[in-house]
Write an enzyme that holds these catalytic residues in place. Structure first.
Site, mmCIF file in Angstrom:
data_model
loop_
_atom_site.group_PDB
_atom_site.id
_atom_site.type_symbol
_atom_site.label_atom_id
_atom_site.label_comp_id
_atom_site.label_asym_id
_atom_site.label_seq_id
_atom_site.Cartn_x
_atom_site.Cartn_y
_atom_site.Cartn_z
ATOM 1 N N THR A 121 0.851 -1.195 0.000
ATOM 2 C CA THR A 121 0.000 0.000 0.000
ATOM 3 C C THR A 121 0.885 1.242 0.000
ATOM 4 O O THR A 121 1.728 1.412 0.876
ATOM 5 C CB THR A 121 -0.919 -0.012 1.229
ATOM 6 O OG1 THR A 121 -1.688 -1.214 1.178
ATOM 7 C CG2 THR A 121 -1.858 1.194 1.220
ATOM 8 N N GLU A 149 -3.698 -4.867 -2.690
ATOM 9 C CA GLU A 149 -4.117 -6.095 -2.014
ATOM 10 C C GLU A 149 -5.200 -5.767 -0.993
ATOM 11 O O GLU A 149 -5.064 -4.814 -0.238
ATOM 12 C CB GLU A 149 -2.892 -6.693 -1.320
ATOM 13 C CG GLU A 149 -3.158 -7.998 -0.639
ATOM 14 C CD GLU A 149 -3.826 -8.979 -1.584
ATOM 15 O OE1 GLU A 149 -3.224 -9.355 -2.590
ATOM 16 O OE2 GLU A 149 -4.987 -9.357 -1.309
ATOM 17 N N GLU A 153 -6.214 -10.366 7.297
ATOM 18 C CA GLU A 153 -5.464 -11.347 8.059
ATOM 19 C C GLU A 153 -6.456 -12.304 8.716
ATOM 20 O O GLU A 153 -7.530 -11.901 9.145
ATOM 21 C CB GLU A 153 -4.601 -10.656 9.120
ATOM 22 C CG GLU A 153 -3.484 -9.860 8.481
ATOM 23 C CD GLU A 153 -2.622 -9.142 9.499
ATOM 24 O OE1 GLU A 153 -2.647 -9.514 10.680
ATOM 25 O OE2 GLU A 153 -1.913 -8.212 9.090
ATOM 26 N N ASN A 206 -10.113 1.276 2.616
ATOM 27 C CA ASN A 206 -9.764 1.081 4.030
ATOM 28 C C ASN A 206 -10.259 2.234 4.894
ATOM 29 O O ASN A 206 -10.740 2.030 6.009
ATOM 30 C CB ASN A 206 -8.250 0.900 4.190
ATOM 31 C CG ASN A 206 -7.849 -0.565 4.021
ATOM 32 O OD1 ASN A 206 -8.705 -1.437 3.896
ATOM 33 N ND2 ASN A 206 -6.570 -0.825 4.012
ATOM 34 N N PHE A 247 -19.042 -4.783 9.155
ATOM 35 C CA PHE A 247 -18.273 -3.681 9.769
ATOM 36 C C PHE A 247 -19.160 -2.726 10.562
ATOM 37 O O PHE A 247 -18.943 -1.520 10.568
ATOM 38 C CB PHE A 247 -17.426 -2.950 8.707
ATOM 39 C CG PHE A 247 -16.144 -3.689 8.468
ATOM 40 C CD1 PHE A 247 -16.159 -4.892 7.798
ATOM 41 C CD2 PHE A 247 -14.951 -3.218 8.969
ATOM 42 C CE1 PHE A 247 -14.997 -5.621 7.628
ATOM 43 C CE2 PHE A 247 -13.778 -3.945 8.809
ATOM 44 C CZ PHE A 247 -13.803 -5.140 8.130
ATOM 45 N N GLY A 255 -7.693 -2.009 14.954
ATOM 46 C CA GLY A 255 -6.230 -1.992 14.978
ATOM 47 C C GLY A 255 -5.711 -2.670 13.731
ATOM 48 O O GLY A 255 -6.390 -2.700 12.708
ATOM 49 N N CYS A 258 -3.203 -2.267 8.776
ATOM 50 C CA CYS A 258 -3.713 -1.492 7.640
ATOM 51 C C CYS A 258 -4.559 -0.281 8.029
ATOM 52 O O CYS A 258 -4.246 0.837 7.621
ATOM 53 C CB CYS A 258 -4.546 -2.383 6.727
ATOM 54 S SG CYS A 258 -3.543 -3.516 5.785
ATOM 55 N N LYS A 318 -7.135 -8.784 16.318
ATOM 56 C CA LYS A 318 -8.393 -9.469 16.013
ATOM 57 C C LYS A 318 -8.126 -10.968 16.121
ATOM 58 O O LYS A 318 -6.959 -11.366 16.229
ATOM 59 C CB LYS A 318 -8.913 -9.084 14.620
ATOM 60 C CG LYS A 318 -8.043 -9.575 13.483
ATOM 61 C CD LYS A 318 -8.719 -9.278 12.159
ATOM 62 C CE LYS A 318 -7.978 -9.969 11.027
ATOM 63 N NZ LYS A 318 -8.607 -9.742 9.742
HETATM 64 C C1 UDX Z 1 -8.118 -4.771 6.691
HETATM 65 C C2 UDX Z 1 -9.052 -4.752 5.480
HETATM 66 O O1 UDX Z 1 -10.269 -5.427 5.818
HETATM 67 C C3 UDX Z 1 -8.380 -5.385 4.286
HETATM 68 O O2 UDX Z 1 -9.232 -5.291 3.155
HETATM 69 C C4 UDX Z 1 -7.074 -4.665 4.014
HETATM 70 O O3 UDX Z 1 -6.366 -5.310 2.969
HETATM 71 C C5 UDX Z 1 -6.197 -4.622 5.260
HETATM 72 O O4 UDX Z 1 -6.928 -4.080 6.358
HETATM 73 P P1 UDX Z 1 -7.277 -6.559 8.475
HETATM 74 O O5 UDX Z 1 -6.381 -5.489 9.017
HETATM 75 O O6 UDX Z 1 -6.712 -7.916 8.294
HETATM 76 O O7 UDX Z 1 -7.859 -6.109 7.036
HETATM 77 O O8 UDX Z 1 -8.507 -6.663 9.490
HETATM 78 P P2 UDX Z 1 -10.104 -6.534 9.494
HETATM 79 O O9 UDX Z 1 -10.704 -7.872 9.618
HETATM 80 O O10 UDX Z 1 -10.607 -5.692 8.408
HETATM 81 O O11 UDX Z 1 -10.308 -5.798 10.912
HETATM 82 C C6 UDX Z 1 -9.646 -4.576 11.207
HETATM 83 C C7 UDX Z 1 -9.954 -4.098 12.609
HETATM 84 O O12 UDX Z 1 -11.273 -3.595 12.690
HETATM 85 C C8 UDX Z 1 -9.843 -5.151 13.704
HETATM 86 O O13 UDX Z 1 -9.178 -4.591 14.821
HETATM 87 C C9 UDX Z 1 -11.278 -5.480 14.051
HETATM 88 O O14 UDX Z 1 -11.432 -5.897 15.389
HETATM 89 C C10 UDX Z 1 -11.947 -4.129 13.810
HETATM 90 N N1 UDX Z 1 -13.371 -4.222 13.478
HETATM 91 C C11 UDX Z 1 -13.776 -4.811 12.308
HETATM 92 C C12 UDX Z 1 -14.336 -3.696 14.334
HETATM 93 O O15 UDX Z 1 -14.002 -3.159 15.396
HETATM 94 N N2 UDX Z 1 -15.654 -3.752 13.974
HETATM 95 C C13 UDX Z 1 -16.084 -4.319 12.827
HETATM 96 O O16 UDX Z 1 -17.288 -4.321 12.586
HETATM 97 C C14 UDX Z 1 -15.111 -4.868 11.951
#
Ligand code: UDX
Length: 428
Positions: A121, A149, A153, A206, A247, A255, A258, A318
């Site tokens: 990114t 991408e 995770e 994002n 979401f 956290g 990304c 997460k």
């Molecule tokens: C994210 C994007 O989803 C992905 O498309 C990008 O490539 C990288 O960043 P990731 O960091 O793996 O992916 O985690 P994700 O599952 O999206 O969750 C991010 C954070 O948001 C976590 O800390 C999670 O606990 C929090 N979250 C997610 C919430 O607090 N509430 C929600 O409803 C969804």
């Protein structure tokens, strides 16, 4: 199967390894390059340096197609397409650190039959500046494609094999065609566009998802004041298909590697070009405050936190990952200790990472050991094993009765039936 073209992948972190293993699954030979010789040695032995469900099996399955080297020349010799998947961590200014990307770019030879495919990114405008650099170096025929991408995770393999979309930003030449061809077996919707727009898709997607989380967290905070239940509210909102149900889980903040970085990166990118992106300031601030609101919830039940024993269940940002980058647990544990509490924590996978990052926190070997004698328990990461906990056993082991469900992941009735005082996020 038609012959698949060999590719190179530079960087063997989350994105690089998943991309390599995913393309190997599609039948491509993949040359994986990393400057970390020890990591490459481990990968050659079949050891996977990160925790990602299914990745180790996929790498093992395709050992014959995956080649590991520290020498970028190996990739250039065998492949014309070089995916760049090196880290772009945030710096103090909030702009990402592009030194690893620049090092890869600088090591490219003059060539009219190679292309860099950017997976890392990067700020909008990076592709244009790399192309300018190539032109100044007399390497103007080196092609460049942006292919951001979107993997999550913990679900990365699945995301690679069935993406919501594939975004290819290029100058409409052979390299863009080749990348489209590489992804064609996945039959995903394709967004073929210019390089700057492809770069922006990643940052905007994002930032939008992060905004959605901060929005529902603020709704949750208002629910707490007004007696509404954010879970019911999110259910009612999410059925509007313009909003969608995903979401909208309120909790103690987002956290990971990304969201925090990309929201800040987009804010700074806008600022650097003279535009003040006000909304993103609020998204960031809400997220910071959300991690800290747990403290006042604990104080409401326990009074002063001095000398109190607080157990954290989960530390990773997460579930299903050992990644601790920007995890809410980092801020929470530091705040608790600053207020004089003793912090004990347990995470099913992230304990090795946590030991390095959480000074003064005692790491327990399992959930029941962590809650033993605790005045309060905070669920930080919603691992399945915490959803399945025997709450009577938790209640028996604890010294107090307070349970803060930081992810609204538990059944309040079951927790209360065990004699505990349940408090979630935004639940009236
Ligand atoms: C994210 C994007 O989803 C992905 O498309 C990008 O490539 C990288 O960043 P990731 O960091 O793996 O992916 O985690 P994700 O599952 O999206 O969750 C991010 C954070 O948001 C976590 O800390 C999670 O606990 C929090 N979250 C997610 C919430 O607090 N509430 C929600 O409803 C969804």
């Amino acid at each position: 199967m038609a012959t698949r073209e060999p590719i190179g992948v530079v960087g063997t972190g989350y994105v690089g390894l998943v991309t390599a293993a995913g393309f190997a699954e599609l039948g491509n030979e993949v040359w994986c390059i990393d400057i970390d010789a020890e990591k490459i040695e481990r990968l050659r032995r079949g050891e996977i340096p990160i925790y990602e469900p299914g990745l180790a099996d996929l790498v093992q399955k395709h050992r014959g197609r995956l080649h590991f080297s520290t020498d970028i020349a190996d990739a250039l010799e065998h492949a014309r397409l070089l995916f760049v998947a090196v880290g772009t961590p945030p710096t103090y200014s909030g702009d990402p650190d592009l030194s690893a990307v620049r090092a890869v770019v600088a090591s490219m030879p003059a060539s009219d039959h190679h292309a860099l495919i950017m997976k890392s990114t990067v700020p909008v405008g990076t592709g244009a500046s790399i192309k300018r650099f190539f032109a100044e170096q007399g390497k103007g025929d080196f092609r460049y494609v942006s292919c951001p991408e979107f993997l999550k995770e913990g679900a990365a393999i699945e995301d690679f094999l069935s993406p919501d979309r594939v975004v290819v930003g290029d100058d409409g030449d052979w390299a863009g065609d080749a990348v489209v061809e590489l992804y064609s077996p996945l039959e995903a919707p394709l967004v073929r566009t210019d390089i700057a727009s492809a770069e922006m898709v990643k940052l905007a997607a994002n930032a939008f998802l992060a905004t959605k989380i901060s929005f529902i967290n603020e709704i949750a905070n208002v629910c707490e004041e007004t007696g509404a239940d954010v879970i019911e509210v999110a259910r009612g909102m999410g059925l509007d298909d313009r909003i969608g149900p995903k979401f909208l889980q309120a909790g103690i903040g987002f956290g990971g590697s990304c969201f925090p970085k990309d929201v800040l990166g987009l804010k700074q990118l806008a600022g650097n070009s003279g535009y003040h992106f006000q909304l993103l300031n609020a998204v960031i601030e809400v997220n910071e405050l959300q991690k800290r609101r747990v403290i006042s919830k604990l104080q409401k039940h326990l009074g002063t936190l001095i000398g109190k024993r607080i157990a954290l269940l989960g530390l990773a940002f997460k579930p299903n990952t050992d990644d601790m980058r920007e995890a809410s647990s980092l801020v929470l544990s530091a705040r608790l200790q600053a207020d004089g509490a003793t912090v004990v924590a347990y995470d099913p996978v992230a304990d090795e990472e946590a030991a390095k990052l959480l000074p003064g926190v005692t790491l327990a070997s399992d959930a029941l050991a962590a809650v033993d004698g605790a005045d309060a328990v905070v669920l930080v990461t919603e691992w399945q094993e915490f959803r399945d906990l025997d709450w009577s056993a938790v209640a028996d082991g604890m010294g107090g009765t307070v349970l803060i469900d930081g992810r609204n992941a538990l059944d309040p009735a079951a927790v209360r039936a065990a004699g505990l005082t349940y408090e979630g996020i935004g639940r009236g």
